[in-house]
Design an enzyme around this catalytic site. Structure first.
Site, mmCIF file in Angstrom:
data_model
loop_
_atom_site.group_PDB
_atom_site.id
_atom_site.type_symbol
_atom_site.label_atom_id
_atom_site.label_comp_id
_atom_site.label_asym_id
_atom_site.label_seq_id
_atom_site.Cartn_x
_atom_site.Cartn_y
_atom_site.Cartn_z
ATOM 1 N N TYR A 185 1.087 -1.533 -0.092
ATOM 2 C CA TYR A 185 0.134 0.361 -0.083
ATOM 3 C C TYR A 185 0.287 1.244 -0.321
ATOM 4 O O TYR A 185 1.207 1.514 1.162
ATOM 5 C CB TYR A 185 -0.805 -0.006 0.856
ATOM 6 C CG TYR A 185 -2.161 -1.102 0.782
ATOM 7 C CD1 TYR A 185 -2.235 -1.900 0.234
ATOM 8 C CD2 TYR A 185 -2.912 -2.044 2.776
ATOM 9 C CE1 TYR A 185 -2.737 -3.066 0.591
ATOM 10 C CE2 TYR A 185 -3.543 -2.365 2.592
ATOM 11 C CZ TYR A 185 -3.788 -2.696 1.716
ATOM 12 O OH TYR A 185 -4.571 -4.021 2.057
ATOM 13 N N PHE B 160 -13.253 -5.770 2.027
ATOM 14 C CA PHE B 160 -13.889 -5.789 1.098
ATOM 15 C C PHE B 160 -15.288 -5.784 2.001
ATOM 16 O O PHE B 160 -16.235 -6.585 1.099
ATOM 17 C CB PHE B 160 -13.974 -5.794 -0.616
ATOM 18 C CG PHE B 160 -13.020 -4.932 -0.867
ATOM 19 C CD1 PHE B 160 -13.268 -4.020 -0.958
ATOM 20 C CD2 PHE B 160 -12.268 -5.932 -2.497
ATOM 21 C CE1 PHE B 160 -11.347 -3.336 -1.213
ATOM 22 C CE2 PHE B 160 -11.344 -4.978 -3.081
ATOM 23 C CZ PHE B 160 -10.901 -3.759 -2.803
ATOM 24 N N PRO B 161 -15.709 -5.952 2.833
ATOM 25 C CA PRO B 161 -16.800 -6.453 3.312
ATOM 26 C C PRO B 161 -18.549 -6.159 3.124
ATOM 27 O O PRO B 161 -19.194 -6.281 3.387
ATOM 28 C CB PRO B 161 -16.699 -6.444 5.113
ATOM 29 C CG PRO B 161 -15.916 -4.984 5.156
ATOM 30 C CD PRO B 161 -14.943 -5.160 3.790
ATOM 31 N N GLY C 216 -23.503 -1.864 -3.594
ATOM 32 C CA GLY C 216 -23.143 -1.467 -4.062
ATOM 33 C C GLY C 216 -24.615 -1.380 -4.765
ATOM 34 O O GLY C 216 -25.970 -0.903 -4.404
#
Length: 296
Positions: free
Chosen positions: A73, A218-219, A223
């Site tokens: 990162y 990405f829990p 969307g």
């Protein structure tokens, strides 16, 4: 008539050691140029550094005990930011990082599991995080070009040297966990898992049986599932929560070993996410959200 459920277990004892609150924090979204689609650039440290540091500090104030980052990162900038915000770390704070991915350009995430490289990156992570021992070191991805035994062996050597306390894996199958566990105890598995992406159901179940923490990255990722009139929105309205909070609450109800690590660059969104720990779903809600044909 619906059947009420009790609140999910708030903590999990990772590796049989320090219990940590299950709702953690992932630092990926603190990097500039974060994209919502893969591959996420995550190339540069945040231009608004003070805001990012404030998010990290607020996360701990709200009870976060698991902070997840990676050497990839922002080319190590993510680890440096964690240290700047939170060092010296509290005794109840578990810092997790990942190694094993090379970033030759903003759009490239190249797997590289050579044992010497892994050991070097662990040493750099120790320096950037200002630690003598990494509480949880995860192999970011398994490099198919290097024998798994060599990659896990490098992590085991770091553990034997006292530089790593617990070892984890990321984006792995049950078979790969079994192979790695034959070499060294695996304390955590970090795979993508959420209401819309459930391909790792078998891995969640296996980890629960083995007492392995399952870190869900990405829990939220709801969307279109949060559209008006959809099942997710209906559940959210019924329990007085936002769709994002219900998505996190579903994970907390899903299994006692699931530790979601939502990330955000906003204090307001952070506070919304952390409030998900107070959302209780009943059996009817769980059944609706867990249905194989769930489409939100």
């Amino acid at each position: 008539m619906t059947s009420a459920r009790s609140a999910p277990t708030p903590a999990f004892s990772l590796g049989g050691g320090l219990p940590v609150r299950r709702l953690g924090f992932g630092t990926m979204r603190l990097a500039d140029d974060f994209a919502s689609v893969h591959p996420a650039p995550v190339w540069s440290p945040p231009s608004d550094r003070r805001r990012a540091l404030a998010v990290l500090r607020r996360a701990v104030e709200l009870g976060v005990q698991l902070v997840d980052t990676a050497d990839a990162y922002a080319l190590g900038g993510g680890e440096e930011m964690v240290a700047e915000a939170l060092h010296p770390y509290g005794d109840d704070l578990l810092i997790a990082t990942k190694i094993g991915t090379v970033r030759p350009s903003p759009d490239e995430w190249v797997l590289f599991g050579h044992p010497d490289y892994l050991r070097q990156q662990a040493e750099l992570s120790l320096r950037r995080l200002r630690l003598d021992c990494l509480p949880l070191l995860q192999l970011h991805r398994i490099d198919p070009k290097v024998p798994l035994a060599d990659q896990i062996g490098a992590l085991k050597r770091l553990r034997d040297e006292g530089k790593v306390r617990h070892i984890g894996l990321s984006e792995v199958t049950v078979r790969q966990i079994e192979q790695a566990s034959a070499i060294v105890p695996i304390a955590a598995v970090q795979n993508e898992y959420n209401l819309a992406a459930r391909r790792h159901d078998e891995v969640v179940a296996y980890c629960e049986r083995q007492g392995i923490a399952f870190l869900s990255y990405f829990p939220i990722a709801v969307g279109a599932l949060s559209r008006a009139g959809g099942a997710l929105r209906k559940v959210a309205d019924a329990v007085g929560a936002t769709p994002a909070q219900v998505a996190l609450a579903w994970l907390l109800h899903r299994s006692p070993n699931v530790l979601p690590i939502p990330g955000t660059s906003s204090v307001a969104h952070l506070e919304e996410n952390m409030a998900a720990a107070e959302v209780v779903l009943d059996d009817e809600h769980i059944a609706l959200l867990s249905a194989p044909d769930f489409r939100g």
